[in-house]
Design a protein around this motif. Structure first.
Motif, short mmCIF file in Angstrom:
data_model
loop_
_atom_site.label_atom_id
_atom_site.label_comp_id
_atom_site.label_asym_id
_atom_site.label_seq_id
_atom_site.Cartn_x
_atom_site.Cartn_y
_atom_site.Cartn_z
N GLN A 23 0.82 -1.21 0.00
CA GLN A 23 0.00 0.00 0.00
C GLN A 23 0.85 1.26 0.00
OE1 GLN A 23 -3.37 -0.66 -0.11
NE2 GLN A 23 -3.61 1.47 -0.68
N SER A 24 2.06 1.21 0.58
CA SER A 24 2.92 2.40 0.64
C SER A 24 3.44 2.80 -0.74
CB SER A 24 4.09 2.14 1.58
OG SER A 24 4.89 1.07 1.09
N CYS A 25 3.44 1.88 -1.70
CA CYS A 25 3.96 2.17 -3.05
C CYS A 25 2.95 2.96 -3.88
CB CYS A 25 4.29 0.88 -3.77
SG CYS A 25 5.46 -0.13 -2.88
N GLY A 26 1.68 2.72 -3.67
CA GLY A 26 0.64 3.38 -4.45
C GLY A 26 -0.67 2.63 -4.28
N THR A 27 -1.67 3.05 -5.01
CA THR A 27 -2.99 2.43 -4.90
C THR A 27 -2.96 1.06 -5.58
OG1 THR A 27 -3.95 4.62 -5.01
CG2 THR A 27 -5.44 2.76 -5.29
N VAL A 28 -3.29 0.04 -4.81
CA VAL A 28 -3.30 -1.33 -5.33
C VAL A 28 -4.66 -1.61 -5.95
CG1 VAL A 28 -3.08 -3.76 -4.74
CG2 VAL A 28 -1.63 -2.08 -3.62
N ASN A 29 -4.65 -2.00 -7.22
CA ASN A 29 -5.90 -2.30 -7.92
C ASN A 29 -6.35 -3.72 -7.66
OD1 ASN A 29 -8.06 -1.94 -9.64
ND2 ASN A 29 -6.91 -2.48 -11.46
N ARG A 30 -5.40 -4.67 -7.70
CA ARG A 30 -5.76 -6.09 -7.55
C ARG A 30 -4.55 -6.88 -7.06
NH1 ARG A 30 -8.13 -9.02 -12.64
NH2 ARG A 30 -6.63 -7.62 -13.53
N VAL A 31 -4.79 -7.87 -6.22
CA VAL A 31 -3.77 -8.81 -5.77
C VAL A 31 -4.23 -10.20 -6.15
CG1 VAL A 31 -2.56 -9.79 -3.79
CG2 VAL A 31 -3.04 -7.35 -3.85
N THR A 32 -3.38 -10.94 -6.86
CA THR A 32 -3.72 -12.29 -7.29
C THR A 32 -2.69 -13.25 -6.72
OG1 THR A 32 -4.56 -11.40 -9.36
CG2 THR A 32 -4.18 -13.77 -9.27
N ILE A 33 -3.13 -14.15 -5.85
CA ILE A 33 -2.26 -15.21 -5.33
C ILE A 33 -2.63 -16.48 -6.08
CG2 ILE A 33 -1.63 -16.58 -3.32
CD1 ILE A 33 -2.15 -14.15 -1.60
N ARG A 34 -1.68 -17.02 -6.83
CA ARG A 34 -1.95 -18.20 -7.65
C ARG A 34 -2.07 -19.44 -6.78
NH1 ARG A 34 -3.39 -17.46 -12.82
NH2 ARG A 34 -2.91 -19.63 -12.88
N THR A 35 -3.00 -20.34 -7.17
CA THR A 35 -3.21 -21.59 -6.44
C THR A 35 -3.16 -22.75 -7.41
OG1 THR A 35 -5.60 -21.39 -6.70
CG2 THR A 35 -4.65 -20.51 -4.67
N ASP A 36 -2.94 -23.94 -6.87
CA ASP A 36 -2.94 -25.14 -7.71
C ASP A 36 -4.37 -25.66 -7.84
OD1 ASP A 36 -3.47 -26.25 -5.26
OD2 ASP A 36 -1.63 -27.45 -5.13
N LYS A 37 -4.54 -26.84 -8.45
CA LYS A 37 -5.88 -27.34 -8.72
C LYS A 37 -6.62 -27.77 -7.44
CE LYS A 37 -4.31 -32.02 -9.80
NZ LYS A 37 -4.31 -33.07 -10.80
N PHE A 38 -5.88 -27.90 -6.33
CA PHE A 38 -6.51 -28.25 -5.06
C PHE A 38 -6.81 -27.03 -4.22
CE2 PHE A 38 -3.70 -31.82 -6.21
CZ PHE A 38 -4.68 -32.76 -6.47
N GLY A 39 -6.49 -25.83 -4.72
CA GLY A 39 -6.76 -24.60 -3.99
C GLY A 39 -5.65 -24.19 -3.04
N GLN A 40 -4.51 -24.89 -3.08
CA GLN A 40 -3.39 -24.55 -2.22
C GLN A 40 -2.54 -23.48 -2.90
OE1 GLN A 40 -3.12 -25.81 0.84
NE2 GLN A 40 -5.01 -26.92 0.41
N PRO A 41 -2.08 -22.45 -2.15
CA PRO A 41 -1.26 -21.40 -2.76
C PRO A 41 0.05 -21.94 -3.31
CG PRO A 41 -1.98 -20.77 -0.56
CD PRO A 41 -2.35 -22.20 -0.75
N LYS A 42 0.51 -21.37 -4.44
CA LYS A 42 1.75 -21.82 -5.06
C LYS A 42 2.97 -21.10 -4.51
CE LYS A 42 0.10 -23.38 -9.53
NZ LYS A 42 0.26 -23.25 -10.97
N GLY A 43 2.77 -20.01 -3.76
CA GLY A 43 3.91 -19.32 -3.16
C GLY A 43 4.33 -18.07 -3.91
N TYR A 44 3.52 -17.62 -4.84
CA TYR A 44 3.82 -16.35 -5.50
C TYR A 44 2.52 -15.61 -5.79
CZ TYR A 44 2.80 -18.81 -9.89
OH TYR A 44 2.21 -19.52 -10.90
N ALA A 45 2.68 -14.31 -6.05
CA ALA A 45 1.49 -13.47 -6.26
C ALA A 45 1.81 -12.40 -7.30
CB ALA A 45 1.07 -12.81 -4.95
N TYR A 46 0.76 -11.79 -7.83
CA TYR A 46 0.87 -10.65 -8.74
C TYR A 46 0.13 -9.49 -8.10
CZ TYR A 46 2.24 -14.11 -12.20
OH TYR A 46 2.88 -15.11 -12.86
N VAL A 47 0.77 -8.32 -8.10
CA VAL A 47 0.16 -7.11 -7.54
C VAL A 47 0.02 -6.11 -8.68
CG1 VAL A 47 0.34 -5.27 -5.84
CG2 VAL A 47 1.21 -7.55 -5.30
#
Length: 196
Positions: free
Chosen positions: A89-113
């Motif tokens: 949030q300190s960098c600027g207005t965040v439009n969307r955060v996407t945390i990628r998950t596998d087919k079982f719904g478990q997070p893969k350990g990376y995200a896109y902001v």
């Protein structure tokens, strides 16, 4: 006389039913034309999306979104999108955060902001190696994936495979006594040698 009255009543009833059926048929035809128009409209929209000229504009749109986005690696599996949003949030207005998950719904350990302004990406890069949930984040600029650009590496031929060409069997370059594709194991000598 009574038979004539009954025939007249039956004829009137049939005429009323026929009129009702005509009205229902007209309504159904109007619905069918409305459905055809909607179907044609949706078909035109789908065709414009698949059109190469329109595909170029969607690629340009994707590139524009990716220029406002960062890739965040080494995200803790228990992190929520809200926590990642608060971190950036300190960098600027965040439009969307996407945390990628596998087919079982478990997070893969990376995200896109994704940010609203492209200037926020440079500020977000300063948060590289910052900590979130006790893990150092890896923040880099998001690259645009181009479809069909996957690298293809041809497989090497197996030297131990027997190939057949025009009916003639071509022997392998050398025969392995351990079977095809197996590497010989180096074994200890059979007799006892304490200094070896």
């Amino acid at each position: 006389m009574e038979g004539d009255d009954m025939d007249m009543i039956e004829t009137e009833n049939k005429q009323v039913e026929l009129d009702d059926m005509k009205i229902r048929l007209k309504e159904m035809e109007e619905e069918a034309t409305a459905l055809r128009q909607m179907h044609a409209k949706v078909g035109n929209e789908m065709a414009s999306k698949q059109d190469p000229a329109a595909g170029g504009s969607s690629l340009a749109n994707r590139e524009e979104v990716d220029s406002r986005s960062v890739f965040v690696g080494n995200v803790d599996y228990s992190c929520t999108p809200e926590e990642v949003q608060q971190h950036f949030q300190s960098c600027g207005t965040v439009n969307r955060v996407t945390i990628r998950t596998d087919k079982f719904g478990q997070p893969k350990g990376y995200a896109y902001v994704e940010f609203l302004q492209s200037e926020a990406v440079q500020e977000a890069l300063h948060l590289n190696e910052s900590e979130l949930h006790g893990r150092q984040l890896k923040v880099t600029v998001k690259r645009t994936n181009v479809p069909g650009m996957k690298q293809h590496r041809p497989r090497r031929p197996n030297p131990f495979m027997v190939y057949q060409s025009r009916g003639a069997i071509i022997p392998p370059f050398l025969y392995s006594p351990y079977g095809y594709g197996k590497i010989p194991r180096f074994r200890m000598p059979m007799r006892y040698s304490p200094y070896y």
